[in-house]
Write a protein that holds these residues in place. Structure first.
Motif, PDB file in Angstrom:
ATOM      1  N   LEU A   4      -0.746-116.920  66.503  1.00 30.30           N
ATOM      2  CA  LEU A   4      -1.571-118.121  66.548  1.00 30.30           C
ATOM      3  C   LEU A   4      -3.052-117.763  66.565  1.00 30.30           C
ATOM      4  CD1 LEU A   4       0.376-120.374  69.059  1.00 30.30           C
ATOM      5  CD2 LEU A   4       0.190-120.629  66.587  1.00 30.30           C
ATOM      6  N   GLY A   5      -3.406-116.708  67.258  1.00 32.15           N
ATOM      7  CA  GLY A   5      -4.793-116.257  67.274  1.00 32.15           C
ATOM      8  C   GLY A   5      -5.242-115.778  65.911  1.00 32.15           C
ATOM      9  N   ALA A   6      -4.374-115.062  65.215  1.00 30.42           N
ATOM     10  CA  ALA A   6      -4.700-114.588  63.875  1.00 30.42           C
ATOM     11  C   ALA A   6      -4.844-115.752  62.902  1.00 30.42           C
ATOM     12  CB  ALA A   6      -3.634-113.619  63.388  1.00 30.42           C
ATOM     13  N   LEU A   7      -3.965-116.745  63.042  1.00 28.45           N
ATOM     14  CA  LEU A   7      -4.066-117.924  62.173  1.00 28.45           C
ATOM     15  C   LEU A   7      -5.357-118.696  62.449  1.00 28.45           C
ATOM     16  CD1 LEU A   7      -0.405-119.239  62.243  1.00 28.45           C
ATOM     17  CD2 LEU A   7      -1.653-118.391  60.263  1.00 28.45           C
ATOM     18  N   GLY A   8      -5.702-118.831  63.724  1.00 26.93           N
ATOM     19  CA  GLY A   8      -6.939-119.531  64.080  1.00 26.93           C
ATOM     20  C   GLY A   8      -8.177-118.799  63.574  1.00 26.93           C
ATOM     21  N   ALA A   9      -8.176-117.474  63.706  1.00 26.34           N
ATOM     22  CA  ALA A   9      -9.316-116.686  63.235  1.00 26.34           C
ATOM     23  C   ALA A   9      -9.456-116.782  61.726  1.00 26.34           C
ATOM     24  CB  ALA A   9      -9.153-115.234  63.666  1.00 26.34           C
ATOM     25  N   SER A  10      -8.335-116.737  61.030  1.00 26.00           N
ATOM     26  CA  SER A  10      -8.393-116.825  59.574  1.00 26.00           C
ATOM     27  C   SER A  10      -8.816-118.213  59.112  1.00 26.00           C
ATOM     28  CB  SER A  10      -7.046-116.407  59.012  1.00 26.00           C
ATOM     29  OG  SER A  10      -6.494-117.299  58.164  1.00 26.00           O
ATOM     30  N   ALA A  11      -8.382-119.260  59.815  1.00 24.54           N
ATOM     31  CA  ALA A  11      -8.805-120.615  59.473  1.00 24.54           C
ATOM     32  C   ALA A  11     -10.296-120.804  59.742  1.00 24.54           C
ATOM     33  CB  ALA A  11      -7.991-121.629  60.259  1.00 24.54           C
ATOM     34  N   ALA A  12     -10.782-120.245  60.840  1.00 23.67           N
ATOM     35  CA  ALA A  12     -12.215-120.352  61.145  1.00 23.67           C
ATOM     36  C   ALA A  12     -13.047-119.604  60.114  1.00 23.67           C
ATOM     37  CB  ALA A  12     -12.496-119.805  62.544  1.00 23.67           C
ATOM     38  N   THR A  13     -12.584-118.438  59.696  1.00 21.57           N
ATOM     39  CA  THR A  13     -13.295-117.670  58.671  1.00 21.57           C
ATOM     40  C   THR A  13     -13.343-118.447  57.361  1.00 21.57           C
ATOM     41  OG1 THR A  13     -12.627-115.596  59.680  1.00 21.57           O
ATOM     42  CG2 THR A  13     -13.339-115.499  57.402  1.00 21.57           C
ATOM     43  N   ALA A  14     -12.225-119.047  56.986  1.00 24.20           N
ATOM     44  CA  ALA A  14     -12.193-119.829  55.751  1.00 24.20           C
ATOM     45  C   ALA A  14     -13.091-121.058  55.851  1.00 24.20           C
ATOM     46  CB  ALA A  14     -10.765-120.246  55.439  1.00 24.20           C
ATOM     47  N   ALA A  15     -13.169-121.666  57.021  1.00 27.94           N
ATOM     48  CA  ALA A  15     -13.996-122.860  57.182  1.00 27.94           C
ATOM     49  C   ALA A  15     -15.485-122.535  57.157  1.00 27.94           C
ATOM     50  CB  ALA A  15     -13.640-123.564  58.486  1.00 27.94           C
ATOM     51  N   PHE A  16     -15.872-121.425  57.770  1.00 25.87           N
ATOM     52  CA  PHE A  16     -17.290-121.095  57.854  1.00 25.87           C
ATOM     53  C   PHE A  16     -17.812-120.388  56.612  1.00 25.87           C
ATOM     54  CE2 PHE A  16     -16.426-121.437  62.474  1.00 25.87           C
ATOM     55  CZ  PHE A  16     -17.298-122.484  62.719  1.00 25.87           C
ATOM     56  N   PHE A  17     -16.975-119.652  55.931  1.00 17.67           N
ATOM     57  CA  PHE A  17     -17.400-118.930  54.724  1.00 17.67           C
ATOM     58  C   PHE A  17     -16.651-119.490  53.520  1.00 17.67           C
ATOM     59  CE2 PHE A  17     -17.788-115.539  58.051  1.00 17.67           C
ATOM     60  CZ  PHE A  17     -19.162-115.571  58.118  1.00 17.67           C
ATOM     61  N   ARG A  18     -16.945-120.732  53.159  1.00 16.91           N
ATOM     62  CA  ARG A  18     -16.221-121.386  52.064  1.00 16.91           C
ATOM     63  C   ARG A  18     -16.499-120.733  50.720  1.00 16.91           C
ATOM     64  NH1 ARG A  18     -17.329-127.057  54.428  1.00 16.91           N
ATOM     65  NH2 ARG A  18     -15.460-127.313  55.675  1.00 16.91           N
ATOM     66  N   HIS A  19     -17.766-120.594  50.382  1.00 15.13           N
ATOM     67  CA  HIS A  19     -18.118-120.107  49.051  1.00 15.13           C
ATOM     68  C   HIS A  19     -18.506-118.643  49.053  1.00 15.13           C
ATOM     69  CE1 HIS A  19     -17.823-124.192  47.704  1.00 15.13           C
ATOM     70  NE2 HIS A  19     -18.671-124.579  48.656  1.00 15.13           N
ATOM     71  N   ARG A  20     -19.231-118.227  50.048  1.00 15.41           N
ATOM     72  CA  ARG A  20     -19.652-116.826  50.139  1.00 15.41           C
ATOM     73  C   ARG A  20     -20.042-116.530  51.585  1.00 15.41           C
ATOM     74  NH1 ARG A  20     -25.636-116.151  49.336  1.00 15.41           N
ATOM     75  NH2 ARG A  20     -26.436-118.255  49.511  1.00 15.41           N
ATOM     76  N   SER A  21     -20.074-115.278  51.915  1.00 11.66           N
ATOM     77  CA  SER A  21     -20.497-114.907  53.269  1.00 11.66           C
ATOM     78  C   SER A  21     -21.964-114.481  53.218  1.00 11.66           C
ATOM     79  CB  SER A  21     -19.625-113.781  53.818  1.00 11.66           C
ATOM     80  OG  SER A  21     -19.713-112.645  53.010  1.00 11.66           O
ATOM     81  N   ASP A  22     -22.743-115.055  54.091  1.00 11.82           N
ATOM     82  CA  ASP A  22     -24.155-114.715  54.183  1.00 11.82           C
ATOM     83  C   ASP A  22     -24.592-114.763  55.639  1.00 11.82           C
ATOM     84  OD1 ASP A  22     -23.995-117.411  54.509  1.00 11.82           O
ATOM     85  OD2 ASP A  22     -25.509-117.930  53.020  1.00 11.82           O
ATOM     86  N   THR A  23     -25.833-114.418  55.874  1.00  9.62           N
ATOM     87  CA  THR A  23     -26.342-114.354  57.237  1.00  9.62           C
ATOM     88  C   THR A  23     -26.339-115.727  57.905  1.00  9.62           C
ATOM     89  OG1 THR A  23     -27.736-112.520  56.575  1.00  9.62           O
ATOM     90  CG2 THR A  23     -28.291-113.595  58.638  1.00  9.62           C
ATOM     91  N   ALA A  24     -26.680-116.749  57.173  1.00 11.11           N
ATOM     92  CA  ALA A  24     -26.717-118.094  57.751  1.00 11.11           C
ATOM     93  C   ALA A  24     -25.318-118.551  58.148  1.00 11.11           C
ATOM     94  CB  ALA A  24     -27.327-119.071  56.756  1.00 11.11           C
ATOM     95  N   GLY A  25     -24.297-118.104  57.443  1.00 10.85           N
ATOM     96  CA  GLY A  25     -22.935-118.481  57.764  1.00 10.85           C
ATOM     97  C   GLY A  25     -22.421-117.858  59.046  1.00 10.85           C
ATOM     98  N   LEU A  26     -23.086-116.840  59.542  1.00 12.53           N
ATOM     99  CA  LEU A  26     -22.661-116.190  60.783  1.00 12.53           C
ATOM    100  C   LEU A  26     -22.975-117.027  62.016  1.00 12.53           C
ATOM    101  CD1 LEU A  26     -23.631-112.484  60.119  1.00 12.53           C
ATOM    102  CD2 LEU A  26     -21.351-113.445  60.253  1.00 12.53           C
TER     103      LEU A  26
END
Length: 58
Positions: A4-26
């Motif tokens: 469940l923790g891994a699923l939550g972390a992966s969902a949060a990563t997908a939600a915050f870095f939709r198009h690309r990962s950048d400094t503002a997305g952190l």
């Protein structure tokens, strides 16, 4: 629970870095982790029975 923790972390990563990962997305994950860090002591400290050990039977 670990899954469940891994699923939550992966969902949060997908939600915050939709198009690309950048400094503002952190900032989004940082705020999420800060809120979680503040929530854990806020829910643990008021629980009085956690401070008392259970008596052992002889």
């Amino acid at each position: 629970m670990m899954y469940l923790g891994a699923l939550g972390a992966s969902a949060a990563t997908a939600a915050f870095f939709r198009h690309r990962s950048d400094t503002a997305g952190l900032h989004g994950p940082a705020l999420l982790m800060s809120a979680g860090s503040a929530l854990l002591p806020a829910t643990t400290l008021p629980d009085r029975p956690l401070g008392r050990p259970t008596p052992r039977k002889a």
